[in-house]
Design a protein around this motif. Structure first.
Motif, PDB file in Angstrom:
ATOM      1  N   ARG A  96     -16.930   5.705  10.841  1.00  0.00           N
ATOM      2  CA  ARG A  96     -16.693   4.662   9.847  1.00  0.00           C
ATOM      3  C   ARG A  96     -16.822   3.278  10.471  1.00  0.00           C
ATOM      4  N   GLY A  97     -17.279   2.339   9.655  1.00  0.00           N
ATOM      5  CA  GLY A  97     -17.222   0.933  10.030  1.00  0.00           C
ATOM      6  C   GLY A  97     -18.310   0.434  10.938  1.00  0.00           C
ATOM      7  N   LEU A  98     -19.387   1.208  11.140  1.00  0.00           N
ATOM      8  CA  LEU A  98     -20.461   0.743  12.015  1.00  0.00           C
ATOM      9  C   LEU A  98     -21.261  -0.360  11.331  1.00  0.00           C
ATOM     10  N   ASP A  99     -21.629  -1.365  12.099  1.00  0.00           N
ATOM     11  CA  ASP A  99     -22.499  -2.434  11.591  1.00  0.00           C
ATOM     12  C   ASP A  99     -23.970  -2.133  11.857  1.00  0.00           C
ATOM     13  N   LEU A 100     -24.242  -1.512  13.007  1.00  0.00           N
ATOM     14  CA  LEU A 100     -25.609  -1.156  13.375  1.00  0.00           C
ATOM     15  C   LEU A 100     -25.610   0.279  13.885  1.00  0.00           C
TER      16      LEU A 100
ATOM     17  N   GLY B  83       0.846  -1.195   0.000  1.00  0.00           N
ATOM     18  CA  GLY B  83       0.000   0.000   0.000  1.00  0.00           C
ATOM     19  C   GLY B  83       0.875   1.236   0.000  1.00  0.00           C
ATOM     20  N   PRO B  84       0.293   2.406  -0.215  1.00  0.00           N
ATOM     21  CA  PRO B  84       1.080   3.634  -0.267  1.00  0.00           C
ATOM     22  C   PRO B  84       1.728   3.964   1.072  1.00  0.00           C
TER      23      PRO B  84
ATOM     24  N   ASP C  75      -9.197   0.548   4.094  1.00  0.00           N
ATOM     25  CA  ASP C  75      -9.011   1.994   3.978  1.00  0.00           C
ATOM     26  C   ASP C  75      -8.801   2.553   5.381  1.00  0.00           C
ATOM     27  N   THR C  76      -7.615   3.094   5.626  1.00  0.00           N
ATOM     28  CA  THR C  76      -7.280   3.583   6.963  1.00  0.00           C
ATOM     29  C   THR C  76      -7.568   5.064   7.147  1.00  0.00           C
ATOM     30  N   THR C  77      -8.245   5.693   6.194  1.00  0.00           N
ATOM     31  CA  THR C  77      -8.416   7.141   6.209  1.00  0.00           C
ATOM     32  C   THR C  77      -8.940   7.648   7.546  1.00  0.00           C
TER      33      THR C  77
ATOM     34  N   ASP D  89      -6.935   8.041   1.793  1.00  0.00           N
ATOM     35  CA  ASP D  89      -7.193   9.194   0.937  1.00  0.00           C
ATOM     36  C   ASP D  89      -5.935  10.042   0.784  1.00  0.00           C
ATOM     37  N   GLU D  90      -5.785  10.620  -0.397  1.00  0.00           N
ATOM     38  CA  GLU D  90      -4.562  11.360  -0.709  1.00  0.00           C
ATOM     39  C   GLU D  90      -4.352  12.549   0.217  1.00  0.00           C
TER      40      GLU D  90
END
Length: 305
Positions: free
Chosen positions: A184-188, A17-18, A144-146, A98-99
């Motif tokens: 980010r990443g919520l399931d519920l 990865g970058p 994506d670790t943004t 993200d850049e």
């Protein structure tokens, strides 16, 4: 010939990865999960490394553009050749970001970008993303670790790479403000804005949902008991079902207008309920952490079990 049994196949994770997206952090986490890790291995040495019988542990290799013999075509060729081997269980893990966030990270660390040592980090980031584009398209796992915290990043790695016998379902409860969007990443996601708001009580306004007075005010809403009971009846049967399906992390978000009172109080109450039922629970109060100017230490953040 049939493929060899799973236990006789070499498990191999190629991590790339970058620069600045978290590749080194991922390598360290994989080592914590029992992988034998080698970072910045030249591609030309990879065939020799894999000679002989499979290792007793899974292997994770960090690969990036700083290697002297790195080219996109060479890495794609390695992926193709290893993917065809019947004695190899290969996964390509690509850490992306993200850049603009990558630019910010380089600015904060004042590091030079490896592809633009005499130019701006933005120029090097653009070159590297273009170079790695075909590799990204071949990734088996893309993270994506943004917007991920270290805690969330670790959960993502564990979700994909923790050994089956070591997997448990870790539940993270998030409180947040709808004004700043969903984490980010919520399931519920559960909206708590229908509950009465302590913000309109002058004595309660400066406090937050961890305070007993705020909790009592929120729980005093005539609709609260029915809501909380129904929510527990909904959530508790899901946890063993998710665990049985191999899920290792479940993120549940509770939102209110400011992310200070109602969502925090509900998060605290559900965390205690789940802990009493024996589940591994941690809490994240995004807006409280932001206002404090730093992440709340685990001891204060409350890893409940």
């Amino acid at each position: 010939m049939p493929d060899p049994p799973e236990e006789r196949r070499q498990t191999l994770v190629l991590v790339t990865g970058p620069s600045g997206a978290g590749r080194t952090t991922a390598i360290n986490l994989l080592e914590d999960l029992g992988h034998e890790v080698i970072d910045n291995l030249p591609l030309s040495l990879l065939p020799r490394l894999l000679e002989g019988p499979p290792l007793t542990r899974p292997l994770a290799l960090g690969l990036d553009v700083r290697n002297r013999d790195f080219t996109t075509d060479a890495l794609i060729d390695v992926i193709d050749r290893l993917g065809q081997r019947s004695d190899m269980a290969l996964q390509v893990l690509y850490l992306d970001c993200d850049e603009d966030v990558l630019v910010q990270r380089f600015s904060e660390t004042r590091r030079r970008h490896p592809l633009a040592p005499a130019d701006s980090p933005a120029a090097g980031i653009a070159r590297e993303r273009e170079l790695l584009g075909p590799v990204r398209a071949r990734a088996d796992v893309l993270i994506d670790t943004t917007g991920l915290s270290p805690h969330e990043g670790r959960a993502e790695i564990e979700r994909w790479f923790a050994p089956p016998e070591g997997r448990t379902l870790a539940v993270t409860l998030h409180s947040f403000s709808y004004k700043r969007g969903l984490p980010r990443g919520l399931d519920l996601v559960i909206d708590c804005r229908f509950l009465r708001n302590p913000h309109w009580e002058p004595d309660l306004r400066p406090l937050d949902g961890r305070d007993a007075a705020v909790d009592a005010h929120v729980a005093g809403d005539p609709r609260f008991d029915g809501f909380f009971t129904s929510m527990c009846d909904f959530v508790l049967p899901l946890l063993p079902a998710y665990h049985a399906e191999g899920k290792t992390h479940l993120a549940i978000g509770f939102g209110c207008t400011g992310g200070q009172h109602r969502s925090v109080a509900v998060t605290e109450r559900l965390a205690k309920t789940l802990a009493k039922e024996g589940w591994q629970v941690s809490k994240r109060h995004r807006e409280l952490e932001r206002r404090a100017g730093t992440r709340i230490p685990p001891a204060e953040r409350g890893q409940v079990a």
